[in-house]
Design an enzyme around this catalytic site. Structure first.
Site: not given
Ligand code: PAF
Length: 277
Positions: A34, A61, A149, A186
């Protein structure tokens, strides 16, 4: 650094924000990947433009309630990272402030989202497109940065912006990896030490597969190397055309070898590019 917790405050702050405004949409649990997105946003905004980071674990989502529940939310650490990275404004809305209980409009992409993660995560990309479009509208940003990614997400956002004439420039930022090859995510913090030690095999397997001469061999070699671990369960492993994201056997065109693999409950994705460019 300013923090906006509601869309109303955000809109007020954006009225006076120096332009251009570049958005980095995130779900928090920020890592060096990030930080690279934020640095790319600063480059695009220039020293006097505005870099906004949104931190929102977007419930619509998530296809698995357990995944939504387990998603890490270290807000204080995230805000400190944003401050250190020179972010101007952080938007941290609640789900209640983003979605009406009786909301009935969703953005659906109906081609690129059918395979790969879209096939095994029903509704996932509808949720992504809907929240990203809302974030574009709420911030009024001129540009937004997304990581390579999530290449399927990136392709779908490009398509949404093209098809709906959304006046936002999409900037792609390269994948950041640990020294052992594991792509930063994450979700990595949810891996046990044993799973974490094993996880670099994803990239290694994809790279070994990509060296093979035919599509069949590419998939076979990558699959063998991933399945050699007792800790993994493959969600998908597939070779797709880099433009259409349809499954392909043609290595004379740019292609992408992509996988999603479960380590216990933790689902990791990775990909490599191959084929003639
Ligand atoms: O890539 C992500 O973290 C999310 O899908 C995004 C783009 C922030 C939308 O919630």
């Amino acid at each position: 650094m300013d923090i906006a917790e509601t869309s109303q405050t955000l809109r007020e702050m954006m009225r006076n924000a120096p332009r251009p405004c570049v958005l980095v949409p995130t779900m928090g649990s920020l890592h060096l990947g990030h930080v690279a997105l934020i640095q790319r946003a600063r480059q695009a905004a220039g020293p006097s433009g505005t870099v906004i980071v949104s931190i929102f674990v977007n419930p619509i989502q998530f296809d698995r309630p357990a995944d939504l529940l387990a998603y890490p939310r270290p807000l204080a650490a995230d805000l400190a990272q944003c401050e250190a990275a020179g972010v101007d404004l952080v938007f941290t809305p609640t789900a209640e402030s983003m979605y009406f209980p009786n909301r009935s409009v969703t953005v659906t992409e109906s081609s690129l989202s059918l395979g790969l993660c879209g096939a095994t995560r029903p509704g996932h990309f509808d949720g992504v497109c809907t929240v990203v479009l809302k974030l574009f509208l709420l911030t009024g940003c001129e540009a937004a940065v997304f990581g390579e990614k999530d290449f399927q997400q990136l392709a779908i956002i490009h398509r949404m912006v093209r098809d709906l004439d959304v006046p936002v420039e999409i900037i792609a930022s390269p994948t950041v990896r640990e020294p052992d090859g594991l792509a930063l995510s994450s979700r990595n913090v949810r891996l046990s030490p044993e799973q974490r030690a094993d996880a670099p095999r994803l990239q290694a397997a994809l790279l070994a597969g990509a060296k093979q001469a035919t599509a069949g061999q590419v998939l076979q070699v990558a699959r063998q190397l991933i399945e050699a671990s007792p800790l993994t369960r493959i969600d998908y492993l597939t070779l797709v055309d880099a433009v259409t994201l349809q499954e392909t056997e043609n290595l004379d065109r740019p292609a992408i070898l992509a996988t999603a693999v479960f380590y216990g409950e933790v689902r990791l994705i990775d990909h490599v590019k191959l084929g003639k460019r």
